[in-house]
Design a protein around this motif. Structure first.
Motif, PDB file in Angstrom:
ATOM      1  N   LYS A  75     -76.896 -57.830  -6.985  1.00  0.00           N
ATOM      2  CA  LYS A  75     -75.796 -58.752  -7.124  1.00  0.00           C
ATOM      3  C   LYS A  75     -74.762 -57.895  -7.769  1.00  0.00           C
ATOM      4  O   LYS A  75     -73.312 -58.170  -7.134  1.00  0.00           O
ATOM      5  CB  LYS A  75     -76.015 -60.006  -7.964  1.00  0.00           C
ATOM      6  N   LYS A  76     -74.644 -56.961  -8.705  1.00  0.00           N
ATOM      7  CA  LYS A  76     -73.621 -56.303  -9.191  1.00  0.00           C
ATOM      8  C   LYS A  76     -73.066 -55.286  -8.023  1.00  0.00           C
ATOM      9  O   LYS A  76     -71.892 -54.912  -8.098  1.00  0.00           O
ATOM     10  CB  LYS A  76     -74.253 -55.450 -10.376  1.00  0.00           C
ATOM     11  N   THR A  96     -71.253 -57.195  -5.260  1.00  0.00           N
ATOM     12  CA  THR A  96     -69.873 -57.637  -5.714  1.00  0.00           C
ATOM     13  C   THR A  96     -68.893 -56.604  -5.251  1.00  0.00           C
ATOM     14  O   THR A  96     -67.691 -56.813  -5.133  1.00  0.00           O
ATOM     15  CB  THR A  96     -70.136 -57.685  -7.400  1.00  0.00           C
ATOM     16  N   GLU A 129     -73.060 -61.094  -2.669  1.00  0.00           N
ATOM     17  CA  GLU A 129     -73.848 -61.306  -3.724  1.00  0.00           C
ATOM     18  C   GLU A 129     -74.328 -62.665  -4.089  1.00  0.00           C
ATOM     19  O   GLU A 129     -75.052 -62.921  -5.010  1.00  0.00           O
ATOM     20  CB  GLU A 129     -72.895 -60.874  -5.188  1.00  0.00           C
ATOM     21  N   ASN A 130     -73.771 -63.676  -3.366  1.00  0.00           N
ATOM     22  CA  ASN A 130     -74.417 -64.955  -3.629  1.00  0.00           C
ATOM     23  C   ASN A 130     -75.237 -65.391  -2.338  1.00  0.00           C
ATOM     24  O   ASN A 130     -75.552 -66.555  -2.238  1.00  0.00           O
ATOM     25  CB  ASN A 130     -73.071 -65.990  -3.560  1.00  0.00           C
TER      26      ASN A 130
END
Length: 265
Positions: free
Chosen positions: A128-129, A132, A139-140
């Motif tokens: 996710k990091k 982003t 990331e979602n």
């Protein structure tokens, strides 16, 4: 970091279709170099990247990556040194697998498989990091199948995956050519950001002269399997598209391409 020494490559030698793709090619890249590569069709640009990657064997000459002679190494053994993004956004990812599954494969590249192959929460947080950074909202969408992404999203993901293991050399083979101008600009900006932040050494082939001038610290021009122009630093910053067109015509004695718009759009 990279040394290409007197590399020759001829396809279909001795036939009516004989093509001398590389003709005594010499190139040295220092660590952290971001080199853009331009040249007309058939100049040897993609062949050079394929020779570095081990897709084709050299006829003669040598290729050295990070001090190791890889000239005779097969493609799969060179993979540990390289990250590569192709022109086609469909390459480099598995369409039927989720984003997190694709990223897990990339992060474990070169590692032995064990019973602990499942993706854990720590890895998901790291994915996710990283996603982003792309600014695309991926990331979602870790559980989304990659085949459902747009071409630009998929190419950005492929780029991220290619750099996750901090390769010794990143090869970008016209990786924005199949994208619309707005999306291509976004992917180029992401490329530049990842290369700078990780201090990667990169070779980027492009047919867009404006992009070749705007990105990287060094520019090379190829023709007939050789490098005919190599500029860097302040000299590169002062370049214009007209300068490059004039340089090619002067050195090669021929026009770059028939459609000038292809190089400046």
């Amino acid at each position: 970091m990279l040394q290409i020494k007197s590399v020759y490559k001829t396809f279909n030698a001795g036939t009516i279709n004989e093509k001398k793709a590389l003709n005594g090619l010499n190139l040295t890249l220092n660590e952290g170099d971001f080199v853009t590569v331009i040249g007309g069709n058939g100049a040897g640009k993609s062949t050079m990247l394929n020779m570095i990657a081990g897709v084709y064997p050299v006829d003669c000459g040598s290729i050295i990556i990070d001090g190791e002679d890889v000239t005779r190494l097969p493609e799969f053994k060179r993979a540990k040194f390289l990250g590569r993004v192709f022109q086609d956004p469909m390459m480099g990812t598995a369409a039927d697998m989720m984003i997190e599954e694709n990223m897990a494969l990339a992060s474990r590249r070169g590692m032995k498989r064990t019973l602990r192959w499942a993706i854990n929460n720590k890895e998901r947080d790291e994915f996710k990091k990283l996603l982003t950074m792309l600014g695309l909202g991926l990331e979602n969408r870790l559980s989304t199948k990659v085949g459902l992404l747009s071409g630009g999203q998929r190419q950005a993901l492929t780029l991220l995956m290619a750099t996750m293991r901090k390769p010794k050399l990143l090869l970008l083979d016209e990786h924005t050519a199949a994208l619309d101008p707005k999306t291509a600009a976004t992917v180029l900006q992401i490329s530049d950001k990842l290369i700078k932040e990780d201090n990667l050494t990169a070779l980027m082939i492009t047919h867009n002269m404006k992009d070749a001038i705007a990105y990287g610290n060094r520019l090379i021009m190829m023709n007939e399997g050789k490098i005919i122009l190599d500029v860097s630093g302040e000299e590169k910053k002062r370049l214009t598209v007209d300068d490059l067109l004039a340089a090619f015509t002067k050195i090669s004695g021929s026009e770059f391409v028939n459609d000038r718009a292809l190089l400046t759009k």
